[in-house]
Write an enzyme that holds these catalytic residues in place. Structure first.
Site, PDB file in Angstrom:
ATOM      1  N   TRP A 189       0.865  -1.174   0.000  1.00 37.04           N
ATOM      2  CA  TRP A 189       0.000   0.000   0.000  1.00 37.04           C
ATOM      3  C   TRP A 189       0.901   1.224   0.000  1.00 37.04           C
ATOM      4  CZ3 TRP A 189      -0.093   3.911   3.775  1.00 37.04           C
ATOM      5  CH2 TRP A 189      -0.932   4.988   3.427  1.00 37.04           C
ATOM      6  N   GLU A 230      -3.029  -2.951  -2.673  1.00 42.00           N
ATOM      7  CA  GLU A 230      -4.187  -2.337  -1.998  1.00 42.00           C
ATOM      8  C   GLU A 230      -4.534  -0.968  -2.578  1.00 42.00           C
ATOM      9  OE1 GLU A 230      -3.474  -1.773   2.182  1.00 42.00           O
ATOM     10  OE2 GLU A 230      -5.494  -1.041   2.586  1.00 42.00           O
ATOM     11  N   LYS A 232      -6.974   2.593  -2.907  1.00 36.30           N
ATOM     12  CA  LYS A 232      -7.549   3.539  -1.955  1.00 36.30           C
ATOM     13  C   LYS A 232      -8.208   4.693  -2.693  1.00 36.30           C
ATOM     14  CE  LYS A 232      -6.307   6.061   2.234  1.00 36.30           C
ATOM     15  NZ  LYS A 232      -5.375   6.114   3.356  1.00 36.30           N
ATOM     16  N   ASP A 263      -9.812  -2.866   1.257  1.00 29.65           N
ATOM     17  CA  ASP A 263      -9.879  -2.304   2.607  1.00 29.65           C
ATOM     18  C   ASP A 263     -11.256  -1.640   2.746  1.00 29.65           C
ATOM     19  OD1 ASP A 263      -9.744  -0.162   4.613  1.00 29.65           O
ATOM     20  OD2 ASP A 263      -7.615  -0.627   4.778  1.00 29.65           O
ATOM     21  N   HIS A 266     -11.630   2.144   2.118  1.00 30.04           N
ATOM     22  CA  HIS A 266     -10.992   2.746   0.940  1.00 30.04           C
ATOM     23  C   HIS A 266     -11.905   2.959  -0.254  1.00 30.04           C
ATOM     24  CE1 HIS A 266      -6.580   1.738   2.176  1.00 30.04           C
ATOM     25  NE2 HIS A 266      -7.264   2.354   3.121  1.00 30.04           N
ATOM     26  N   HIS A 290      -8.707  -6.000   4.250  1.00 28.26           N
ATOM     27  CA  HIS A 290      -8.360  -5.183   5.406  1.00 28.26           C
ATOM     28  C   HIS A 290      -9.689  -4.765   6.008  1.00 28.26           C
ATOM     29  CE1 HIS A 290      -3.940  -3.782   4.692  1.00 28.26           C
ATOM     30  NE2 HIS A 290      -4.048  -5.081   4.914  1.00 28.26           N
ATOM     31  N   ASP A 298     -11.896   7.320   6.202  1.00 24.69           N
ATOM     32  CA  ASP A 298     -11.155   6.088   6.480  1.00 24.69           C
ATOM     33  C   ASP A 298     -10.562   6.185   7.895  1.00 24.69           C
ATOM     34  OD1 ASP A 298      -9.790   3.691   6.138  1.00 24.69           O
ATOM     35  OD2 ASP A 298      -8.095   4.635   5.115  1.00 24.69           O
ATOM     36  N   ASP A 300     -10.521   4.217  10.464  1.00 20.87           N
ATOM     37  CA  ASP A 300      -9.926   3.028  11.082  1.00 20.87           C
ATOM     38  C   ASP A 300     -10.324   2.820  12.537  1.00 20.87           C
ATOM     39  OD1 ASP A 300      -8.391   1.714   8.953  1.00 20.87           O
ATOM     40  OD2 ASP A 300      -7.279   3.587   8.868  1.00 20.87           O
ATOM     41  N   ASP A 330      -7.383  -4.019   9.881  1.00 22.21           N
ATOM     42  CA  ASP A 330      -6.573  -2.816   9.684  1.00 22.21           C
ATOM     43  C   ASP A 330      -7.246  -1.623  10.337  1.00 22.21           C
ATOM     44  OD1 ASP A 330      -4.956  -0.779   8.889  1.00 22.21           O
ATOM     45  OD2 ASP A 330      -5.458  -0.867   6.767  1.00 22.21           O
TER      46      ASP A 330
HETATM   47  C1  RNT Z   1      -3.878   2.896   4.684  1.00 21.65           C
HETATM   48  C2  RNT Z   1      -3.976   1.463   4.355  1.00 21.65           C
HETATM   49  C3  RNT Z   1      -2.869   0.583   4.862  1.00 21.65           C
HETATM   50  C4  RNT Z   1      -2.411   0.945   6.246  1.00 21.65           C
HETATM   51  C5  RNT Z   1      -1.474  -0.065   6.879  1.00 21.65           C
HETATM   52  C6  RNT Z   1      -0.740   0.503   8.033  1.00 21.65           C
HETATM   53  O1  RNT Z   1      -4.987   3.616   4.340  1.00 21.65           O
HETATM   54  O2  RNT Z   1      -5.205   0.966   4.795  1.00 21.65           O
HETATM   55  O3  RNT Z   1      -3.219  -0.741   4.745  1.00 21.65           O
HETATM   56  O4  RNT Z   1      -3.484   1.124   7.119  1.00 21.65           O
HETATM   57  O5  RNT Z   1      -0.655  -0.626   5.937  1.00 21.65           O
HETATM   58 ZN    ZN Z   2      -5.512  -1.144   4.668  1.00 16.54          ZN
END
Ligand code: RNT
Ligand code: ZN
Length: 423
Positions: A189, A230, A232, A263, A266, A290, A298, A300, A330
């Protein structure tokens, strides 16, 4: 009655109730047992890592917010916290490590210099626990990432630095997979993007494609390493354009038969990655997830048993893809007890899987194919009040981890004995 007797009795009743709609609870539990969740190492210390000098998460369009005391300050504390979390979670787990978490022993090792030896103690640790490991190149929190461009930078020096880093990460990942006897998924990523509207998206994407081609030039046995990429939508401070968007990486993954990493934070807020699983599965060999909980962006947040998480689990199960979809977590919430964050989030992901595995597949399919849509809706609603909790509690009991709310006091105790002593 003792607690375990109550739990077992409730489970037996639940088993019968599920059997009445054609669900084999024991079979569901066995499937859950064989579905590992990869715990992201970065919840333990807010994506800091162990490089020398001590670094903190900076830039990259991602952010850990909160200042809850007790975060892991070094590799020993980190391992202790992850072990503690794993003790409180049923089923099988893996550890998903970022390159900045190497065992550098106080030495300054730049990202283009990392080697297997910096991760050998992690591999030994995982071997001791009998778990597999996954790996990630770290292309943020570094002076050479300050332009928010890494693998897609027009400056060849910067680009080559990150290509070298990522090549080394694949070597390390493959060695992890080899030594642990379970393929390691290496995920790429990058933050690359632009705050305001750029005039040249094309060249950056063409450069990223070339960089990936170079990185993937070396082949490793599939039994040791799997490559994931990955996408985004946007990052903080990178709102106008992300080089590695969904179209870019899905295209690349399909063309090169790589794993696509989806993810849940994303995409546009009304999109659900659960819906994307069956589409991607038709064109890529496997998927990495993720799983996270975005709130408005995003963000998290810790994963919970919400509709998004459920749909992900249901789609894995309904597509019969438990062996082709790999579930990693994640999120990084720095505002609550971090062990608590691991345990609540991982349990929620497992609960979603169990819930999905307890679906009366035959019955629902039949209703759907006969266009009996009220009946389908009725069963899906009914499932919400089935004794799912009794099966979950029994699963915890059988796995010898705290049942129901009992993990709360264990984490409080750990906070008192261990975390509160970290300044
Ligand atoms: C960031 C991505 C990525 C990170 C990690 C730390 O938006 O989701 O995967 O969160 O690699
Ligand atoms: Zn991620």
């Amino acid at each position: 009655m003792t607690k375990s007797e109550t739990v077992t009795k409730a489970f037996e009743a639940a088993k019968e109730e599920y059997a009445r709609i054609g669900v084999d609870v024991e079979a569901a539990i066995t499937q859950l047992d064989n579905f590992p969740i990869s715990l992201h190492c970065w919840q333990a210390d807010d994506v800091g890592g162990f490089e020398t000098p001590d670094a903190e998460l900076s830039g990259g369009g991602i952010q850990a917010t909160g200042n809850y005391p007790g975060k892991a300050r070094n590799i020993e504390e980190h391992r202790m916290d992850v072990e503690k979390s794993m003790e409180l979670i049923p089923g099988k787990q893996r550890l998903n490590l970022h390159a900045i978490y190497g065992d550098f022993k106080g030495e300054k090792v730049d990202r283009d210099q990392i080697e297997v030896k910096h991760f050998q103690s992690w591999i030994d640790w995982a071997k001791g626990l009998g778990i597999g490991m996954d790996f990630n190149s770290s292309m943020f929190s570094h002076p050479k990432a300050a332009d928010d461009l890494t693998l897609s930078h027009k400056d060849k020096g910067i680009r080559d630095f990150w290509i070298e880093h990522t090549k080394r990460c694949r070597v390390i990942g493959a060695e992890m997979g080899k030594q642990l006897g379970s393929p390691s998924i290496h995920n790429i990523w990058i933050q690359d993007g632009s705050k305001d509207l750029p005039v040249d998206r094309y060249t950056h994407r063409a450069i990223l494609k070339d960089s990936l081609d170079e990185i993937f030039g070396e082949e490793f046995p599939a039994a040791h390493l799997k490559d994931a990429i990955e996408s985004k939508l946007f990052g903080i401070g990178l709102e106008a354009m992300t080089v590695g968007n969904s179209e870019f990486y899905l295209g690349y993954a399909v063309a090169n038969q790589k794993l696509i990493c989806l993810d849940s934070g994303h995409f546009h807020p009304t999109e659900q990655i659960g819906d994307k699983i069956s589409s991607a599965l038709l064109f890529v060999p496997e998927i990495l997830l993720h799983v996270t909980r975005p709130i408005r962006w995003d963000s998290d947040h810790v994963v919970t048993l919400n509709d998004d998480t459920l749909l992900i689990a249901q789609e894995i199960v309904r597509a019969g893809a438990l062996d082709r979809v790999h579930m990693g977590l994640d999120y990084f919430d720095a505002s609550i007890n971090r062990i608590g964050a691991y345990v609540v989030g991982t349990r929620a992901a497992q609960q979603a899987m169990l819930f999905a595995l307890l679906e009366p597949r035959e019955m629902l399919l039949k209703y759907e194919e006969n266009r009996n849509f009220f009946e389908r809706l009725a069963i899906l609603e009914l499932l919400k009040t089935k004794p799912f909790g009794a099966v979950w509690d029994y699963y915890c009991l059988r796995n010898d981890v705290p049942v129901a709310q009992d993990f709360i006091t264990e984490i409080q105790q750990y906070e008192k004995d261990v975390l509160s002593k970290r300044s």
